[in-house]
Design an enzyme around this catalytic site. Structure first.
Site: not given
Ligand code: IVH
Length: 669
Positions: A33, A35-37, A82, A112, A114, A116, A135, A171, A223, A290, A314, A408, A411, A426, A432
């Site tokens: 680190d 050296e990187f810095d 989406s 894949e 998903k 969050d 988005r 994401e 993704y 997919k 989900k 409160c 108090c 408060c 207090c």
């Molecule tokens: S593909 C047309 N892959 O989930 C498909 N989305 O409502 C485009 N998300 O807004 C999305 N992980 O932000 C895809 N492995 C993944 C994902 C992913 C999270 C989110 C993405 C999107 C929402 C889908």
């Protein structure tokens, strides 16, 4: 001459980019680190001297600092769709059957995670990051390019082989350890905690000051690749190629992404992650399936909102129902009131839950809670479980509505709520009891005055005995007063006095942190001390003076001014001054920023300097001391007779272990 300098800047930039990729994306650094810095500092210096060659995508942009006053709205080149969601395995099976009929040929899939977080679309032109958009409404998003450039796993410049013009989507998320760190420091500054990583990632991306974004440590998985004639036939090929261009892609080896040939393989991926997801260092809320082949994707097409060729499964957040017995109210050291739901104990995600946070008055009203209600409790990314709903069918007419308190609970002072804030307070800061004790406990804490001979129980006893009403009273205690307290022996009373005495040496920045000004955490206190040098300068600073300091915005400035406008606070400070606490910065010799951003663990016995001297050298040179080894440790300075367990842990983590001499050389001594 200037061509040579330009070349030097470009070479240095690509060298840094390469190391950055090795460190953050591949988790496999080839230099230290330190050296990187050094490389980064060299580049910064060159850019300062030759601003005409300070390119937009220089790796120095990673540390942030640029301000976005307004996030411009920009149209997406490809609509940001989406996914259709499903919450049951049957729905996934139906989808798979449906698209199989639609395609009339054998389909192969990619499964894949998903993630969050927040969706991001990043355009690259000629191998350079050009623009990053959120988005938004799917057809236009906000330009958050400056902030996105600070995310270390998003390349600014791509490696060879990347298409000339394309967009990559992914994401952005808050890694769980960074989220926890952020909330810990908010707790220290007496601030409300952030509720969950996803919303905080989204909020962070919209911060005006990119330096704060850089410090928060957001991360990103990709993704999807979008563009004309990219030369791939399938999504899986595109993702693999993106990895080669420098992006962080999910690992095939670790089963974070996998090709599937049929529904059974899809299901086994879902089952695997439903069980294993809690072990990931970030949050996922499901699985995305997919169709892999681009031609097949095209044939199936998209509906208005989502593609037919993909679906999200989900996960159900673990949820249980239990009875709400009581709502109690906690008063924090800054006076913030937090309502807490006391529940009939119930097992949730492996732990017994007895309490849930209700956050604030609005939350209680939104849930429309009655005492005795059967409530649904969920454990998401939040640290404490939350109530997500009420089973109204179980409510009977004798249940009483939960009304937020007006005074409160400790108090009885009427509570206030400042404009724009969600929490009630408060205002009886110095009268207090939990605020008084909370402030003293904060004052003596390790990162503040480090008075370790005292603990919360002793504070309580001292307060009850009328000996300590605020932290300045600590310095006027005598042996007899302490030894007479419950369970105090001569030795412990002496230890108390010794550690109080020792705290007179604590430097100004920590004294400032110890005062417990709302929103003034460790870093803010450091910045203030560095800037104003003395407490008097800080007290007389105007609002404008304050907001001109690094990382200090309106909210902090208002809070600082309010603190010093309180006469009682000035009185306490004057008393502490008279006692001899440090209210001015002492510029030390040998001071430097050579070790900025590095964290050290010192262990064992040393020859040339003592262990304490080593620690103070680390701090005076801008580094951080840590008592335990973790993946975040930059160096372990190993002396004689160091514990084998520490050594073993350091070796396991692949940490750099250095000697006393190595270290002294590092700081040029
Ligand atoms: S593909 C047309 N892959 O989930 C498909 N989305 O409502 C485009 N998300 O807004 C999305 N992980 O932000 C895809 N492995 C993944 C994902 C992913 C999270 C989110 C993405 C999107 C929402 C889908």
């Amino acid at each position: 001459m200037s061509e040579a300098i330009k070349k030097k800047i470009l070479d240095l930039s690509s060298e840094i980019n390469e190391h950055n990729h090795k460190y953050y994306v591949l988790n496999n650094p080839s230099i230290t680190d330190f050296e990187f810095d050094q490389l980064l500092k060299d580049l910064e210096l060159l850019e300062k001297e030759h601003p005409e060659f300070a390119f937009d995508n220089s790796p120095t942009k990673r540390v942030g600092g640029d301000i976005t006053k307004k996030f411009n709205t920009v149209g997406h080149k490809y609509p940001m769709l989406s996914l259709s969601n499903s919450y049951s395995e049957d729905e996934i099976k139906d989808w798979e059957e449906r698209i199989n009929k639609l395609a009339d040929e054998k389909l192969s899939y990619v499964c894949e995670l998903k993630y969050d977080g927040v969706a991001i679309g990043i355009q690259y032109k000629g191998g350079q990051l050009f623009q990053a958009l959120t988005r938004g409404d799917g057809s236009q998003g906000e330009d958050v390019t400056t902030n996105v450039k600070t995310i270390k796993t998003i390349p600014l410049t791509l490696k060879e082989g990347a298409p000339k013009d394309f967009e990559i989507r992914g994401e952005i998320f808050f890694p769980l350890d960074r989220f926890e760190q952020l909330n810990n420091s908010r707790a220290e500054a007496g601030e409300e905690l952030y509720a969950n990583p996803r919303n905080t990632a989204s909020g962070t991306l919209k911060l005006q000051n990119s330096k704060i974004v850089a410090e928060r440590g957001l991360d990103c998985y990709l993704y999807g690749v979008y563009g004309e004639q990219l030369g791939f036939n399938s999504h899986s090929d595109a993702v693999t190629a993106a990895g080669k261009w420098g992006f962080k892609i999910p690992s095939f080896e670790k089963n974070m992404i996998r090709k599937a040939g049929n529904i059974d393989e899809i299901m086994s991926f879902i089952h695997y992650w439903d069980k294993e997801r809690s072990r990931l260092p970030f949050e996922i809320d499901g699985i995305v399936i997919k169709v892999d082949d681009y031609r097949q994707q095209d044939e199936m097409g998209v509906t208005a909102k989502s593609p037919r060729w993909a679906i999200a499964y989900k996960f159900k957040a673990e949820q249980v129902s239990t009875r709400l017995n009581e709502v109690t109210y906690q008063v924090g050291r800054t006076g913030a009131i937090t309502p807490v739901a006391n529940l009939a104990p119930v097992l949730l995600a492996g732990t017994t839950v007895k309490r849930a946070s209700l956050h604030n008055k609005d939350q209680i009203e939104k849930l429309d809670l009655f005492l005795g209600d059967e409530v649904y409790v969920e454990k998401g990314g939040e640290i404490i479980p939350k109530i997500v709903g009420v089973d109204v069918s179980k409510r009977t007419s004798d249940f009483q509505k939960v009304e937020f308190i007006e005074n409160c609970p400790e108090c009885s002072t009427p509570l206030i709520r400042k404009v724009g804030e969600a929490q009630h307070f408060c205002p009886n800061e110095n009268g207090c009891p939990p605020q008084i004790k909370g402030k003293i406990e904060h004052f003596i804490s390790r990162k503040a005055m480090n008075i370790d001979g005292l603990g919360p129980e002793t504070i309580d006893l001292l307060n009850k005995a009328g000996l300590v009403e605020n932290y300045s009273d600590l310095y006027h205690l005598n042996f007899n007063q302490i030894v007479e307290l419950d369970r105090m022996a001569d030795k412990s009373a002496n230890n108390c006095l010794k550690s109080i005495e020792a705290s007179l040496q604590i430097p100004f920045e920590r004294v400032l942190f110890a005062l417990g000004i709302r929103h003034v955490g460790e870093t803010v206190a450091k910045n203030l001390a560095k800037h104003f040098k003395t407490i008097d300068q800080l007290i007389s600073a105007s609002f404008d003076d304050l907001i001109n300091v690094n990382d200090i915005g309106d909210k902090i400035a208002i809070s600082i001014q309010a603190f010093f406008q309180e006469e009682k606070n000035i009185e306490i400070i004057n008393r502490l001054k008279a006692t001899g606490l440090q209210f001015e910065i002492i510029e030390k010799e040998n001071e430097s920023n050579k070790l900025e951003g590095l964290s050290f663990v010192v262990s064992g016995v040393f020859e040339k300097v003592s262990r304490n001297e080593l620690k103070s050298l680390i701090e005076t040179n801008g580094g951080k001391n840590s008592s335990s080894i973790s993946a975040k440790t930059s160096y372990l300075i190993a002396g004689d007779k160091m514990g084998p367990a520490k050594l073993e842990k350091a070796e396991k983590l692949g940490l750099e272990i250095i000697s006393e001499d190595d270290f002294l050389q590092m700081i040029g001594m």
